[in-house]
Scaffold this active site. Structure first.
Site, mmCIF file in Angstrom:
data_model
loop_
_atom_site.group_PDB
_atom_site.id
_atom_site.type_symbol
_atom_site.label_atom_id
_atom_site.label_comp_id
_atom_site.label_asym_id
_atom_site.label_seq_id
_atom_site.Cartn_x
_atom_site.Cartn_y
_atom_site.Cartn_z
ATOM 1 C CG HIS A 89 -0.376 0.259 2.518
ATOM 2 N ND1 HIS A 89 0.032 -0.743 3.375
ATOM 3 C CD2 HIS A 89 -0.096 1.421 3.153
ATOM 4 C CE1 HIS A 89 0.524 -0.212 4.473
ATOM 5 N NE2 HIS A 89 0.455 1.106 4.377
ATOM 6 C CG ASP A 119 0.053 -4.072 2.686
ATOM 7 O OD1 ASP A 119 0.207 -3.439 1.618
ATOM 8 O OD2 ASP A 119 0.069 -3.530 3.801
ATOM 9 C CB SER A 197 3.208 1.393 6.085
ATOM 10 O OG SER A 197 2.065 1.553 6.880
#
Length: 360
Positions: A89, A119, A197
């Site tokens: 993402h 992901d 992330s």
């Protein structure tokens, strides 16, 4: 003579200052707990492996170039070939990706492959081996609740930010996550914020046990990471094919719960009810059977009368995510063995796994 004496005094003063300074550092180190020394050492070794990722979505024409939007994230060096692991993402819908190494050098990155449903994304940069410091990968399947973990990343663009916590829970699910990540996520109270992330979640040995992926905006100290064993499984596929191996079996259905079983009078209180088998699919050729009676409940149709899967490769069925996780471990040439309940008896259905054919 006086000059010589002053020189000797200056030398003695300098030596005393150095000794006092060293003593101070030594005393400070001695005051650190064993856990603090471990955290410091893990950060010293791992921080040079963390990269800052900047992404942009740009539209180009013969006349102009317009940047639509940008973002930042984290990643870490996987090997000395320049491969970088991050979260999908972070780079989703972006067509320009820059990686900033720990030394500050900015490099354009190429996209090697993606596993969107996990992901996970794999990037590559052209850098000298001397600039690349791969992180060792640990075993996320051996994690224990309460185990210390360390997250390093670039939250809010703050490079090499360290947070410390514990494994709060294992095999977590988040609303809206793909079936592959259901009953799989690592929950931690180590702070994971926007920009973190893609960074690593490390154990006390400095090994990567997860890829930081999400937090809960309205909660504090609730973060999630993708188990690194998922990345171990798919990285070879990403390098070779650009995508994970995930064969199409050709059947679908619904999980059976005690309430569903009671409502429809099913013979078992748990399992996977096969509701559709596609013609000419591997499941159809293997003899898996779908039902024929259609009952609609709350706008959801249930197709009754088909096989009920009770075990996969000898392991009792627990959740639909189990099928997805088994497929992650699968390879062409292997067999999937389904134990099914059919018309009052148990039979085995074997589905051979073929080479994956991409469908667009």
């Amino acid at each position: 003579m006086r000059t010589h004496t002053l020189s000797v005094l200056k030398a003695l003063s300098l030596a005393l200052f150095v000794l006092l300074g060293a003593g101070s550092v030594s005393a400070q180190t001695a005051r650190l707990t064993e856990d603090e020394r471990n955290t410091i050492e893990v950060f010293r070794r791992a921080s040079r492996s963390i990269v800052h990722i900047e992404v942009r979505a740009a539209m180009e024409s013969s006349f102009e170039k317009h940047v639509m939007e940008g973002g930042t994230g984290s990643g870490f060096v996987l090997d000395t070939e320049g491969r970088i692991l991050t979260a999908f993402h972070v780079i989703e819908d972006k067509n320009q990706i820059d990686v900033i190494l720990s030394g500050g050098r900015r490099l354009a990155a190429r996209l090697v492959g993606t596993a969107p449903r996990l992901d996970i994304a794999l990037l590559q940069v052209d850098a000298a081996k001397e600039e690349l410091f791969p992180l060792p990968l640990g075993d996320s399947q051996e994690l224990e609740v309460g185990q210390k973990v360390i997250a390093i990343g670039n939250p809010m663009g703050l490079h090499n930010t360290l947070t410390v916590g514990v494994v709060s829970a294992l095999r977590r699910s988040l609303e809206g996550t793909p079936v592959e990540l259901q009953d799989a996520l690592i929950q931690t109270d180590a702070a994971i914020n926007p920009g973190s992330s893609g960074g690593p979640l490390l154990n006390s040995a400095g090994e990567v046990v997860g890829i930081n992926t999400a937090n809960v905006p309205k909660a504090q100290n609730v973060g999630f990471a993708i188990p690194i064993h998922f990345a171990r499984r798919v990285v070879p596929d990403l390098i070779e094919m650009g995508h994970p191996y995930r064969p199409q079996l050709g059947f679908s259905g619904s999980e059976i719960t005690p309430s569903i079983a009671k409502l429809f009078g099913l013979p078992l209180e748990s399992g996977f009810l096969v509701e559709e088998v596609l013609p000419n699919s591997p499941a159809a050729y293997a003899g898996l059977r779908a039902g024929e009676r259609i009952v609609v409940l709350s706008d959801k149709p249930y197709v009754l009368g088909g096989d009920i899967i009770t075990a996969i490769n000898g392991e009792p069925f627990t959740a639909p995510s189990q099928i997805a996780h088994v497929l992650l471990d699968s390879r062409p040439g292997l067999d999937l063995r389904f134990t099914v309940f059919r018309e009052g008896r148990t039979v085995e259905v074997v589905i051979p796994l073929a080479k994956m054919h991409m469908q667009f």
